[in-house]
Design an enzyme around this catalytic site. Sequence first.
Site, PDB file in Angstrom:
ATOM      1  N   CYS A 381       0.904  -0.990  -0.163  1.00  0.00           N
ATOM      2  CA  CYS A 381       0.178  -0.223   0.611  1.00  0.00           C
ATOM      3  C   CYS A 381       0.979   1.229  -0.050  1.00  0.00           C
ATOM      4  CB  CYS A 381      -0.654   0.482   1.457  1.00  0.00           C
ATOM      5  SG  CYS A 381      -2.211   0.714   0.925  1.00  0.00           S
ATOM      6  N   HIS A 507      -3.520  -5.529   1.119  1.00  0.00           N
ATOM      7  CA  HIS A 507      -3.336  -5.579   1.391  1.00  0.00           C
ATOM      8  C   HIS A 507      -3.010  -6.886   1.509  1.00  0.00           C
ATOM      9  CE1 HIS A 507      -3.009  -1.498   3.377  1.00  0.00           C
ATOM     10  NE2 HIS A 507      -4.193  -1.496   2.795  1.00  0.00           N
ATOM     11  N   GLU A 509      -1.729  -9.464   3.015  1.00  0.00           N
ATOM     12  CA  GLU A 509      -1.840  -9.743   4.407  1.00  0.00           C
ATOM     13  C   GLU A 509      -3.140 -10.010   5.726  1.00  0.00           C
ATOM     14  OE1 GLU A 509      -2.078  -5.859   5.032  1.00  0.00           O
ATOM     15  OE2 GLU A 509      -1.349  -6.964   3.712  1.00  0.00           O
TER      16      GLU A 509
END
Length: 554
Positions: A381, A507, A509
């Site tokens: 990001c 993102h 994650e």
Amino acid sequence: MAKHIFVTGGVVSSLGKGLTSASIGMLLEQRGLRVRLQKFDPYINVDPGTMSPFQHGEVYVLDDGGETDLDLGHYERFTNAPLSRDCNFTTGKIYQSVIQKERKGEYLGKTVQVIPHVTDEIKGAIKKLVANDVDVVITEIGGTVGDIEGLPFLEAIRQFALDIGKANVLYIHLTLIPYLKAAGEMKTKPTQHSVERLRQIGIQPDILICRTEREISKDDIAKIALFCNVESRAVIEERDKEFSIYEVPVSLVDHDLDQIIVDKLQLKANPLDISAWREMLLKMKNPAHEVTVGVVGKYIRHNDAYKSIYESLDHAGIAEDARVVVRKIEAEEIEREGAERVLSGLDGVLVPGGFDYRGSSGKIDAIRYARERLVPFFGICLGLQCAVIEFARNVVYLTDANSTEFDRNTPHPVVVMLDEQFSVTDKGGTMRLGSYPCVMTEGSLAHQAYDATTAEERHRHRYEFNPQYRSQFEAHGLVVTGISPNGKLVEIVELRDHPWFLAVQCHPEFKSKPTKAHPLFQSFIHACVARHEGKKKVDGQPGYVVTDEAVAVS
């Protein structure tokens, strides 16, 4: 009829209700049950999207764009239960709905009150997860028993058992058994008082999970059971985990929690088999390699601000048979001390997401260090945006290149606001949120990692790489390898002639699990291991070769 488990907390906050709820969900799934999970947060914010990471930790984003509590990250990492906006409700969200109904006249002129209107709204939120394909709904109540803001939620779950029958509801209370060193003994009184507060509200816990630093004696368990009106076998010891949060489900199994739940709710369940989970833990404890990754961020001082980042690195380590040691680095420390001094010795550098200008110079310096020293780099990001700024300034030589978030008057706006954001005035829930597809270039690092040319990832941002500069960047070696299907938005950039340099606007994650590492994180850690192990190899062998200036690929 779906069964319901309500998880409450007492004595102090941060006991781990989210991890406990996620662990229970995982165990019930492993017994063949279909589970849904949900969290109620008592704060008045409509969602955590506008809250500072220093206050709240990370904001966890779902596929449907819901900005939710970080505990929903635990739910997804531990279980396969689908999550949506209906899995996280706050006091603000509940009251917003009630007020909207009142304004529309849906209460037919009645005086709108906490009971029954607010509590009915909360019960309605619980029922949103009930479906024909759901066996158990687990609802976590945020906060601590005794908090004034949590009272409507506790009242609602008390009523809920009356509505659907107590046989279909289980109350689990997570509490603390402190050890007083001066007295040389554990104290059960705080737990007794916490349960007493619950019983005053009208809720009798069926199971107590007792957080503790030390083993609870049989006498203390009997005492807790007697004074709290709970079966002795339903007083579950939960000692602190020094190694990994993924030990929690195993610890609960060792105290028969899954069987107690099945018995009390009269569930038809399969025998439990968590052998794969145990093997995963064994692999974590005995890795073949160890690497050190520097996470350079703005919110490092808050342990939960980058929670999913840290967990994803651990997951990648499991997949790559490596222990990942995370060095948490304040971006401003690099600004003060210099990248060379702060980042020396790292096997990889990761710059996560964030907002605002503070610390951006440190992040940019960290990225330059990784680029020039050929250290594996992963930008996420804002990490992508800082990588673009660094490359523009130091390789393309665009003086004063910047993001318009940091400098509206920059002569070279290499990062700009999304077109759709210019008309936005509200801050909450207005970013580019949720899951979006990406098309990847064949042969790129991203393509190799995913083993696919398309992927869907979650987003949370207002700014993007300015495509007007794409040709200049690619001519100098920073190439776009992932774009939106319409070709307008840059999703992934990679650096040619570098062992591993990749940055994404999404993102990733948020889609990693301990049993299934995210492919980009796994590829990153693979490169970090190669770099670390390459330092031990002699010239002529494949891998990395240490030179005076940098680490090159042989």
